[in-house]
Design an enzyme around this catalytic site. Structure first.
Site, PDB file in Angstrom:
ATOM      1  N   GLU A  36       0.798  -1.221   0.000  1.00 35.42           N
ATOM      2  CA  GLU A  36       0.000   0.000   0.000  1.00 35.42           C
ATOM      3  C   GLU A  36       0.838   1.283   0.000  1.00 35.42           C
ATOM      4  OE1 GLU A  36      -0.139  -2.402   2.261  1.00 35.42           O
ATOM      5  OE2 GLU A  36      -0.171  -1.611   4.313  1.00 35.42           O
ATOM      6  N   ASN A  37       2.134   1.171   0.226  1.00 36.63           N
ATOM      7  CA  ASN A  37       2.954   2.388   0.116  1.00 36.63           C
ATOM      8  C   ASN A  37       3.187   2.772  -1.349  1.00 36.63           C
ATOM      9  OD1 ASN A  37       4.602  -0.028   0.092  1.00 36.63           O
ATOM     10  ND2 ASN A  37       6.377   1.313   0.096  1.00 36.63           N
TER      11      ASN A  37
END
Lengths: 233, 218
Positions: free
Chosen positions: B47-48
């Site tokens: 998700e980064n």
């Protein structure tokens, strides 16, 4: 071409004052505006509010501002890895607002895009939604989250030009593009300032209109938080 | 015998199907990537801001600008892409990610999950977990059946602050595979050599046991 280039970090941070709210790009220590953070420490502005996904580590990144007790309030999604942060939070010196990561990104993007607020399912039924308006759409519940308001956004990009156009590298992109244009003044620092015309317009990640000041950064440390490798067989 | 963390990861890897985009949480979920069948195509999202995550880099080839959500240095595979955080969570919130695997401190029979905060202790924050559990339709929790004090983590109601409500569909523990259906835990599989009774004793929630419960095949 409208020129956004300033000569150095000192010029880039003109107007920064105590009690202001800042957005700072980066995920962990990846893609953080190292030069702007060092300058904020030097300027010693106090009682500031920082919107940043993480709070750095003890002796690097936003941890430097915490160590210097310059931060009144942190707005983040994840704040582990920092003993000084923990100490200040538990003693009540530091105010902390924990926000789901996707909501944090979208609160920046909403500010950038001119939306006052938006509905998200994240946090519904949890303490994050307490005191907030909720609403049902198609049988699912959502929480109303307001856009952030900030005085400065500090951005770190890989390459940029005097027009303020930016390109990021790898996962150091993270929150940086979402914070551009989300504050009154967006300051971008770049690893490499290229001549105007060098960046292919098709490959620009953030158009210069979202950036007020851009400068060539210096001395990047680019510290790795978790160096994880495998051995060659 | 109860499974270890690798056993849990191996069992969950069987849930990963061809063509899936998968988000893996920190801890046991990260191990799942190692045991996915190699005859199917799967892409891992972090998700980064990366899709198409590969293994850890070779010593000396690590890049500070290429990390996963656990802040570990990683590599990318052919076909990978990078993107900003808002777009990353558009993938998650917009239900484009097919499977979310994450850890938990507690799961309840109504599908509630708690995994981000223990009041009175250090609070590290929820990171992307609240966004993930609020939107994903296919959530598998990977965890030990009981905590280090021996208390069940499979509960009638969560006691810790919630991460999300009514969202968990499956739980894989060191003892069992459980499905959450109609506000009840259904026992689907037992860890090799673990009896239904042992699982029931380690479960605070009501456990629905129908017929013969097969052992997991790993």
């Amino acid at each position: 071409m409208i020129n956004k280039k300033v000569n150095n970090v000192e010029e880039a941070l003109v107007g920064v004052q105590s009690e202001m709210t800042f957005m700072l790009g980066g995920f962990g220590l990846c893609g953080i505006p190292e030069n702007a953070i060092s300058e904020l420490v030097k300027l010693n502005v106090r009682e500031i509010t920082c919107i940043s996904n993480n709070a750095g580590v003890d002796n690097f990144g936003l941890g430097l501002l915490l160590q210097n007790k310059q931060v009144k309030k942190m707005i983040s999604s994840y704040v582990g890895e920092n003993d000084e942060f923990e100490r200040q939070m538990l003693s009540g010196e530091l105010e902390v607002e924990l926000t789901p990561q996707g909501t944090l990104a979208e609160k920046c993007r909403a500010a950038q895009a001119g939306f006052p607020a938006f509905y998200t399912p994240a946090g519904y039924g949890t303490e994050v939604a307490e005191g907030k308006e909720t609403r049902e759409f198609d049988g699912k519940m959502y929480v109303l989250e307001a856009a952030y308001k900030a005085d400065f956004a500090f951005i770190k990009a890989w390459k940029g030009d005097a027009a303020g156009n930016l390109i990021f590298k790898g996962t150091s992109r993270n929150f940086n593009p979402n914070m551009c244009g989300a504050a009154t003044i967006t300051v971008a620092e770049v690893e490499e300032m290229v001549a105007v015309g060098v960046l292919d317009p098709d490959n620009v990640h953030v158009p210069g209109i979202f950036v007020q000041r851009i400068f060539q950064g210096e001395g990047y440390e680019k510290r790795i938080e978790q160096r994880t490798v495998r051995q060659k067989k | 015998m109860a499974l270890d963390k690798i056993g849990i990861a191996k069992r969950i890897a069987q849930e990963v199907q061809d063509g899936f985009y998968v988000n893996l949480g920190i801890g046991i979920p990260t191990l799942v990537a190692n045991y996915v069948r190699d005859d199917i195509e799967v892409e891992f999202q972090s998700e980064n801001g990366v899709l198409g995550m590969g293994p850890f880099p070779f010593d000396g080839e690590e890049d500070a600008d290429i990390i996963n959500a656990g802040k570990q240095t990683i590599t990318t595979l052919p076909g990978a892409s990078f993107f900003d955080s808002a777009m990353s969570f558009a993938m998650i919130r917009g239900k484009h990610v097919d499977l979310t695997i994450l850890g938990a401190m507690e799961v309840a029979e109504n599908g509630d999950i708690a995994n981000w905060k223990i009041p009175g202790k250090m609070v590290k924050g929820m990171g992307g977990a609240m966004d993930l559990v609020a939107s994903a339709e296919n959530i598998i929790v990977a965890m030990m059946h009981t905590n280090k004090h021996g208390d069940s983590k499979i509960l009638k109601r969560c006691s810790l602050p919630l991460t999300g409500v009514g969202c968990v569909t499956k739980v894989v523990t060191n003892l069992a595979v459980l499905e959450v259906k109609d506000h009840q835990f259904h026992l689907i599989e037992r860890a090799p050599g673990v009896s239904v009774q042992e699982i029931q004793e380690a479960t605070e929630a009501t456990l629905i046991v129908k017929g013969e419960i097969p052992e997991m095949t790993l």
